[in-house]
Design an enzyme around this catalytic site. Structure first.
Site, PDB file in Angstrom:
ATOM      1  N   GLY A  92     -25.541  -6.436  77.682  1.00 33.27           N
ATOM      2  CA  GLY A  92     -25.600  -5.910  78.795  1.00 33.27           C
ATOM      3  C   GLY A  92     -27.026  -5.436  79.248  1.00 33.27           C
ATOM      4  CB  CYS A 108     -15.056  -1.310  75.328  1.00 25.83           C
ATOM      5  SG  CYS A 108     -13.652  -1.291  76.526  1.00 25.83           S
ATOM      6  CD  GLU A 110     -14.710  -3.490  85.248  1.00 29.42           C
ATOM      7  OE1 GLU A 110     -14.568  -3.409  84.114  1.00 29.42           O
ATOM      8  OE2 GLU A 110     -14.690  -4.558  86.119  1.00 29.42           O
ATOM      9  CD  GLU A 150     -16.247  -0.742  82.650  1.00 29.23           C
ATOM     10  OE1 GLU A 150     -16.393  -0.137  81.795  1.00 29.23           O
ATOM     11  OE2 GLU A 150     -16.084  -0.436  83.984  1.00 29.23           O
ATOM     12  N   GLY A 173     -18.743  -6.377  78.101  1.00 23.52           N
ATOM     13  CA  GLY A 173     -19.160  -6.884  76.523  1.00 23.52           C
ATOM     14  C   GLY A 173     -20.007  -5.866  75.916  1.00 23.52           C
ATOM     15  CB  SER A 174     -22.256  -6.497  72.996  1.00 24.22           C
ATOM     16  OG  SER A 174     -23.121  -7.457  73.478  1.00 24.22           O
ATOM     17  CB  THR A 175     -24.706  -1.764  74.312  1.00 26.91           C
ATOM     18  OG1 THR A 175     -23.390  -0.795  74.551  1.00 26.91           O
ATOM     19  CG2 THR A 175     -25.898  -1.064  74.589  1.00 26.91           C
ATOM     20  CG  ASN A 233     -12.046  -6.692  74.216  1.00 28.73           C
ATOM     21  OD1 ASN A 233     -12.394  -7.570  75.273  1.00 28.73           O
ATOM     22  ND2 ASN A 233     -12.464  -5.399  74.167  1.00 28.73           N
TER      23      ASN A 233
HETATM   24  P1  NAP Z   1     -21.182 -10.247  74.127  1.00 28.78           P
HETATM   25  O1  NAP Z   1     -22.086 -11.128  73.546  1.00 28.78           O
HETATM   26  O2  NAP Z   1     -21.394  -9.239  74.978  1.00 28.78           O
HETATM   27  O3  NAP Z   1     -20.238 -11.445  74.932  1.00 28.78           O
HETATM   28  C1  NAP Z   1     -19.369 -10.656  76.182  1.00 28.78           C
HETATM   29  C2  NAP Z   1     -19.695 -11.943  77.110  1.00 28.78           C
HETATM   30  O4  NAP Z   1     -20.950 -12.197  77.459  1.00 28.78           O
HETATM   31  C3  NAP Z   1     -18.985 -13.254  76.795  1.00 28.78           C
HETATM   32  O5  NAP Z   1     -18.388 -13.988  77.840  1.00 28.78           O
HETATM   33  C4  NAP Z   1     -20.284 -13.978  76.281  1.00 28.78           C
HETATM   34  O6  NAP Z   1     -20.248 -15.490  76.309  1.00 28.78           O
HETATM   35  C5  NAP Z   1     -21.298 -13.546  77.272  1.00 28.78           C
HETATM   36  N1  NAP Z   1     -22.807 -13.514  76.987  1.00 28.78           N
HETATM   37  C6  NAP Z   1     -23.279 -13.532  75.653  1.00 28.78           C
HETATM   38  N2  NAP Z   1     -24.597 -13.568  75.955  1.00 28.78           N
HETATM   39  C7  NAP Z   1     -25.098 -13.576  76.933  1.00 28.78           C
HETATM   40  C8  NAP Z   1     -26.225 -13.804  77.746  1.00 28.78           C
HETATM   41  N3  NAP Z   1     -27.391 -13.527  77.254  1.00 28.78           N
HETATM   42  N4  NAP Z   1     -26.220 -13.802  78.995  1.00 28.78           N
HETATM   43  C9  NAP Z   1     -25.055 -13.567  79.788  1.00 28.78           C
HETATM   44  N5  NAP Z   1     -23.764 -13.660  79.193  1.00 28.78           N
HETATM   45  C10 NAP Z   1     -23.765 -13.732  77.827  1.00 28.78           C
HETATM   46  O7  NAP Z   1     -20.115  -9.760  72.956  1.00 28.78           O
HETATM   47  P2  NAP Z   1     -19.431 -10.559  71.711  1.00 28.78           P
HETATM   48  O8  NAP Z   1     -20.762 -11.626  71.016  1.00 28.78           O
HETATM   49  O9  NAP Z   1     -18.496 -11.411  72.083  1.00 28.78           O
HETATM   50  O10 NAP Z   1     -19.079  -9.608  70.732  1.00 28.78           O
HETATM   51  C11 NAP Z   1     -20.246  -8.909  69.937  1.00 28.78           C
HETATM   52  C12 NAP Z   1     -19.750  -7.568  69.872  1.00 28.78           C
HETATM   53  O11 NAP Z   1     -19.838  -6.719  71.427  1.00 28.78           O
HETATM   54  C13 NAP Z   1     -18.573  -6.991  69.165  1.00 28.78           C
HETATM   55  O12 NAP Z   1     -18.579  -6.902  68.014  1.00 28.78           O
HETATM   56  C14 NAP Z   1     -18.343  -5.695  69.972  1.00 28.78           C
HETATM   57  O13 NAP Z   1     -19.024  -4.666  69.103  1.00 28.78           O
HETATM   58  C15 NAP Z   1     -18.903  -5.990  71.304  1.00 28.78           C
HETATM   59  N6  NAP Z   1     -17.946  -6.068  72.346  1.00 28.78           N
HETATM   60  C16 NAP Z   1     -17.419  -5.184  73.340  1.00 28.78           C
HETATM   61  C17 NAP Z   1     -16.594  -5.396  74.312  1.00 28.78           C
HETATM   62  C18 NAP Z   1     -16.284  -4.363  75.141  1.00 28.78           C
HETATM   63  O14 NAP Z   1     -15.059  -4.750  75.752  1.00 28.78           O
HETATM   64  N7  NAP Z   1     -16.893  -3.508  75.687  1.00 28.78           N
HETATM   65  C19 NAP Z   1     -15.999  -6.691  74.263  1.00 28.78           C
HETATM   66  C20 NAP Z   1     -16.382  -7.464  73.285  1.00 28.78           C
HETATM   67  C21 NAP Z   1     -17.478  -7.408  72.259  1.00 28.78           C
HETATM   68  P3  NAP Z   1     -20.021 -15.982  74.926  1.00 28.78           P
HETATM   69  O15 NAP Z   1     -18.584 -16.063  74.603  1.00 28.78           O
HETATM   70  O16 NAP Z   1     -20.218 -17.679  75.165  1.00 28.78           O
HETATM   71  O17 NAP Z   1     -20.815 -15.705  73.776  1.00 28.78           O
END
Ligand code: NAP
Ligand code: MG
Length: 505
Positions: free
Chosen positions: A247, A298, A476, A264, A242-244, A166
């Site tokens: 996390g 977020c 952060e 975060e 990223g996502s909860t 994002n």
């Molecule tokens: P995400 O799965 O949490 O991805 C964030 C980062 O983590 C990406 O670089 C992702 O890589 C990586 N990742 C994914 N699975 C992982 C794992 N098992 N171990 C280590 N790293 C991993 O989020 P998303 O799938 O992009 O989005 C899903 C939802 O998350 C959104 O709809 C939103 O609700 C939420 N989100 C929150 C934030 C925030 O700033 N808090 C930001 C983005 C999304 P890949 O890109 O290769 O999957």
């Protein structure tokens, strides 16, 4: 290819058909030869290929970072020298500002206005930490006579940094700047959808004089590269945004090696408009609080609570202004909302809106996919305002991560605090009131890491950014962040005139 200053200048422009990863100060292709395709989500068109790391490439990056930390010179530099290099990073970024903004817009679909603010902040982050590290130091503690104790701040080691799509470049800066200021080495994994600007920052780090191996970028899948980093014994810390659910997965896996972690995560932040709010501030501020970055934020204020005595007047203005927001060409300065990041994310957003409708809610405006002229193949969603919601609805409880706000009425302060806190998240919150006592009273009772009073802005270099509850932990963007990349070593010594002989033998 080695990333010397000449090599970078020779390549010149930042807009390329292909981007290599950056390991040990060099542009490196993936061992497998695999690539990621990156898209312009505003148009749904491919823009470039990016080398896609697997475990083998990630291992190389970890070893480069380990070597740089254990045997390299970066952490041994006087802080003033580290600061100078970081200011140089900022200055090169400024000189390429337009190109960086262009790449960010192309790879994320965000509006040029949003990208401009975010890249500017990314630059200021390097400047902020360049300044902050110079004054960051340990303490001398009071001790019994004959004993002397001081704390020495040491970098925590090799850090894995995993970031989302994002705010691709701003998140890279939030992560890299405090880590390298502290003297750490970094392996950064950008989101698969938006790897380009993290690669560009890494290249600029080398051009500015960061030694090889201190910053490495490995684009690739979270399940492969991210997972490998989180479990690696040579990684000392994981910083994740990223996502909860991801996390939680990271926390569980990182526990096996007791890595330091900061998380975060998601949010469902409240925006409370009291009856004494200044409408001229509260309406446009609340609008920005949810719809900036197309709601893909977020700390988006996605749950709005409006006092019943002003509800009709406020909502009339809010909906009217929502209808005036322009979606379309991200490079047009008049555009307010850029595209959604992907078809998949667009489907998620729409399914939340449909679930709200099925649960009996009312869509006052928006509520469907849109097709701006010239961008028909991209991923666009109308800014959406939903009322007649109840606290148990999925659209009210879960993070939607799109331009969708749910609105509820309230009648008194105590009740609205309770309802605002009725969420598993605790990242942002906004309060709109002209009563200073109320502002402070409510701010202190909201369970969130960030409270914005009469302002929609959540993040400036220097202000702590982070969550309560399932929005994660750690801060952060602030001075405190440096300590999350450092260990406080306690050094105790004795200076008494007689030798110590505690056993007396
Ligand atoms: P995400 O799965 O949490 O991805 C964030 C980062 O983590 C990406 O670089 C992702 O890589 C990586 N990742 C994914 N699975 C992982 C794992 N098992 N171990 C280590 N790293 C991993 O989020 P998303 O799938 O992009 O989005 C899903 C939802 O998350 C959104 O709809 C939103 O609700 C939420 N989100 C929150 C934030 C925030 O700033 N808090 C930001 C983005 C999304 P890949 O890109 O290769 O999957
Ligand atoms: Mg995911």
């Amino acid at each position: 290819m080695e990333l010397t200053k000449e090599a970078i200048q020779e390549v010149g422009e930042m807009k390329r058909k292909h981007y290599a990863m950056v390991i040990n100060g060099e542009r490196v292709e993936s061992a497998s030869g695999d690539t990621l395709e990156t898209f312009d989500p505003a148009k749904g068109e491919t823009i470039a290929t990016v080398a896609k790391a697997n475990e083998e490439d990630t291992e190389k990056a970890v070893q480069a970072a380990r070597q740089a930390f254990d045997h390299g010179k970066w952490r041994k530099y006087p802080v003033g020298k580290r600061a100078r290099v970081m200011n140089q990073i900022a200055s090169i970024m400024r000189s390429r500002f337009k190109e960086l903004v262009e790449m960010e817009v192309l790879n994320s679909g965000k509006s040029v206005g949003a990208a401009t603010v975010q890249i500017n902040q990314a630059i200021e982050d390097f400047e902020f930490y360049a300044g902050a590290i110079v004054g960051h130091r340990g303490v001398v503690n009071n001790m019994p006579y004959g004993f002397f104790n001081y704390t020495h701040k040491e970098p925590v080691g090799v850090c894995a940094q995993i970031i989302p799509w994002n705010y691709p470049m701003m998140m890279a800066a939030w992560k890299i700047a405090p880590a390298i200021a502290a003297g750490c080495s970094v392996v950064i994994k950008p989101a698969s959808l938006t790897p380009i600007t993290a690669i560009l920052i890494n290249e600029i780090c080398h051009e500015a004089g960061v030694p090889e191996g201190v910053v490495n970028t490995v684009p690739g899948s979270g399940a492969v590269v991210g997972d490998y980093l989180v479990q690696h014994e040579d990684i000392n810390k994981v910083a994740f945004t990223g996502s909860t659910p991801t996390g939680k997965d990271i926390m569980e896996k990182a526990s096996q090696t007791l890595k330091r972690i900061t998380l975060e995560l998601g949010g469902k932040s409240p925006n409370i408009v009291f009856e004494d709010a200044d409408m001229e501030a509260a309406v446009p501020g609340s609008l920005f609080g949810i719809f900036f970055n197309t709601g893909q934020s977020c700390e988006a204020r996605s749950r709005m609570f409006v006092h019943e005595s002003i509800y009709d007047e406020f909502m009339e203005q809010f909906v009217e202004k929502t209808k005036q927001l322009k979606s379309g060409d991200p490079f047009d300065k008049g555009t307010h909302l850029g595209s959604i990041i992907s078809q998949e994310q667009l489907n998620v957003i729409d399914s939340y809106v449909q679930s709200a409708i099925a649960d009996g809610a009312t869509v006052l405006t928006g509520g469907k996919q849109m097709y701006p002229e010239g961008f028909e193949n991209g991923y666009w969603y109308e800014p959406t305002v939903i009322t007649d919601v109840t606290p148990d609805m999925k659209a009210v409880r879960e993070e939607i991560f799109g331009p969708v706000v749910v609105v509820e009425k309230f009648s008194d302060e105590k009740d609205v605090i309770k309802r605002a806190n009725d969420t598993k998240y605790g990242l942002g919150s906004s309060i709109w009131t002209t009563n200073q006592g109320r502002a402070t009273r409510v701010a202190h009772q909201i369970q969130a890491g960030i409270v914005m009073v009469n302002s929609p802005f959540s993040a400036f270099p220097g202000t702590p950014f982070g969550g309560y509850k399932e929005s994660g932990f750690g801060r952060e963007l602030s001075v405190e962040t440096l300590d999350l990349y450092m260990e406080d070593k306690s050094v105790l010594s004795y200076y008494g005139p007689k030798p110590l002989n505690p056993f007396g033998v």
